[in-house]
Design an enzyme around this catalytic site. Structure first.
Site, short mmCIF file in Angstrom:
data_model
loop_
_atom_site.label_atom_id
_atom_site.label_comp_id
_atom_site.label_asym_id
_atom_site.label_seq_id
_atom_site.Cartn_x
_atom_site.Cartn_y
_atom_site.Cartn_z
N LYS A 13 0.84 -1.25 -0.18
CA LYS A 13 -0.12 -0.05 0.12
C LYS A 13 0.84 1.31 -0.15
O LYS A 13 0.81 2.22 -0.91
CB LYS A 13 -0.81 -0.09 1.30
CG LYS A 13 -1.85 -1.22 1.57
CD LYS A 13 -2.86 -1.15 2.62
CE LYS A 13 -2.03 -1.02 3.96
NZ LYS A 13 -1.29 -2.46 4.36
N ARG A 88 -9.64 0.48 8.86
CA ARG A 88 -9.08 -0.65 9.11
C ARG A 88 -9.78 -1.74 10.00
O ARG A 88 -9.78 -2.90 10.27
CB ARG A 88 -7.79 -0.70 10.04
CG ARG A 88 -6.62 -1.35 9.55
CD ARG A 88 -5.53 -0.98 10.58
NE ARG A 88 -4.34 -1.41 10.37
CZ ARG A 88 -3.34 -0.83 9.61
NH1 ARG A 88 -3.55 0.02 9.08
NH2 ARG A 88 -2.21 -1.60 9.35
N ARG A 123 12.15 -5.29 4.14
CA ARG A 123 11.80 -3.96 4.06
C ARG A 123 12.53 -2.95 4.67
O ARG A 123 13.45 -3.06 5.64
CB ARG A 123 10.27 -3.89 4.61
CG ARG A 123 9.96 -2.33 4.79
CD ARG A 123 8.32 -2.16 4.92
NE ARG A 123 7.92 -2.60 5.85
CZ ARG A 123 6.52 -2.35 6.24
NH1 ARG A 123 5.93 -1.78 5.55
NH2 ARG A 123 6.05 -2.82 7.38
N ARG A 156 11.61 -1.45 10.64
CA ARG A 156 10.39 -1.17 11.37
C ARG A 156 10.51 -2.13 12.74
O ARG A 156 10.78 -3.35 12.55
CB ARG A 156 9.35 -1.07 10.55
CG ARG A 156 8.78 0.36 10.24
CD ARG A 156 7.59 0.41 9.67
NE ARG A 156 6.56 -0.52 10.11
CZ ARG A 156 5.29 -0.30 9.34
NH1 ARG A 156 5.01 0.29 8.32
NH2 ARG A 156 4.13 -1.12 9.75
N ARG A 167 -0.01 -9.38 12.96
CA ARG A 167 -0.58 -8.49 12.27
C ARG A 167 -1.41 -9.00 11.38
O ARG A 167 -2.44 -8.55 10.98
CB ARG A 167 0.47 -7.46 12.00
CG ARG A 167 1.15 -6.76 12.68
CD ARG A 167 2.28 -5.89 12.30
NE ARG A 167 2.21 -5.15 11.29
CZ ARG A 167 3.01 -4.65 10.23
NH1 ARG A 167 4.29 -5.24 10.59
NH2 ARG A 167 2.83 -3.89 9.23
#
Ligand code: AP5
Length: 214
Positions: A13, A88, A123, A156, A167
């Site tokens: 996203k 969400r 990431r 992160r 998650r």
């Protein structure tokens, strides 16, 4: 142009939001980035959010709804905005609908869970802007450095595999029902729903997305 980006954590996203912002000249509203900025600034909201986010859970609907309402009322949102990470939950979607916010497009990026777990380990993010990279699939021009500022990139805290799996569980329980919610909104003619295969390359997803929206 008011757009919602829907998809599991790590579906891409934020990556596609960067491309769409450049193309359409509308701001990205990332609730995750807003919360991370509050953590960095050490505000009471940031202190509260940090524990929840590090555990891979969701921050309360009331807090998030308040943040987004304030943000979309800013002048740079007059021509539209790109919601990344909001709504969400069904109560968050209802709150936006009740506030009379009309959404032109809901864009779903679909990626299977196992692919996401593989991706997250690679990431890297630029904390100041939220720009996102991947060490293999979307590398920066200089290893470990942001393309625009040259600042160091970071990993992160919620990208460790066990937190990513938590998650994903929360995504399936609380966020995935929004697929049905916005599917019904599209059938009623209140928005348009577009779904993309997020397992393609970053460039292929961008190109499909931009041609569908142009
Ligand atoms: P948030 O920051 O919103 O995280 P998220 O939704 O979990 O999404 P991510 O940022 O992890 O992933 P993304 O889809 O943007 O993927 P990306 O483009 O980076 O939220 C964090 C936390 O804040 C939540 O857990 C929650 O606690 C809280 N929060 C936020 N909003 C909330 C809300 N509304 N309500 C309650 N709590 C809230 O891509 C991932 C990686 O894959 C990158 O390395 C990228 O380079 C790579 N990649 C992207 N596309 C491709 C591709 N096509 N092929 C290969 N690699 C790709």
């Amino acid at each position: 142009m008011r757009i919602i980006l829907l998809g599991a954590p790590g579906a891409g996203k934020g990556t596609q939001a960067q491309v769409m912002m450049d193309k359409f000249g509308i701001p990205q509203i990332s609730t995750g980035d807003m919360l991370r900025a509050a953590i960095k600034a050490g505000t009471p909201l940031g202190l509260e959010a940090k524990k929840v986010m590090d555990a891979g859970q969701l921050v309360s609907d009331d807090i998030i709804i308040g943040l987004v309402k304030e943000r979309v009322a800013q002048p740079d949102c007059e021509q539209g905005f790109l919601l990344d990470g909001f709504p969400r939950t069904i109560p968050q979607a209802d709150a936006m609908k009740d506030a009379g916010v009309v959404i032109d497009y809901v864009v779903e990026i679909d990626v299977p869970d196992e692919e996401i777990v593989k991706r997250m380990g690679g990431r890297r993010v630029h904390p100041g802007s939220g720009r996102t990279y991947h060490i293999i699939y979307n590398p920066p021009q200089v290893e470990g450095k942001d393309d625009v500022t040259g600042d160091n990139l970071v990993i992160r805290e919620d990208d460790h595999e066990d937190t990513v799996r938590k998650r994903l569980g929360i995504y399936h329980d609380q966020t995935k029902p929004l697929v049905g919610y916005y599917g019904a909104e599209a059938e009623a003619g209140n928005t348009k729903y577009l779904k993309f295969d997020g397992t393609q390359t970053v460039e292929a997803v961008s190109s499909e997305l931009l041609s569908a929206l142009s």
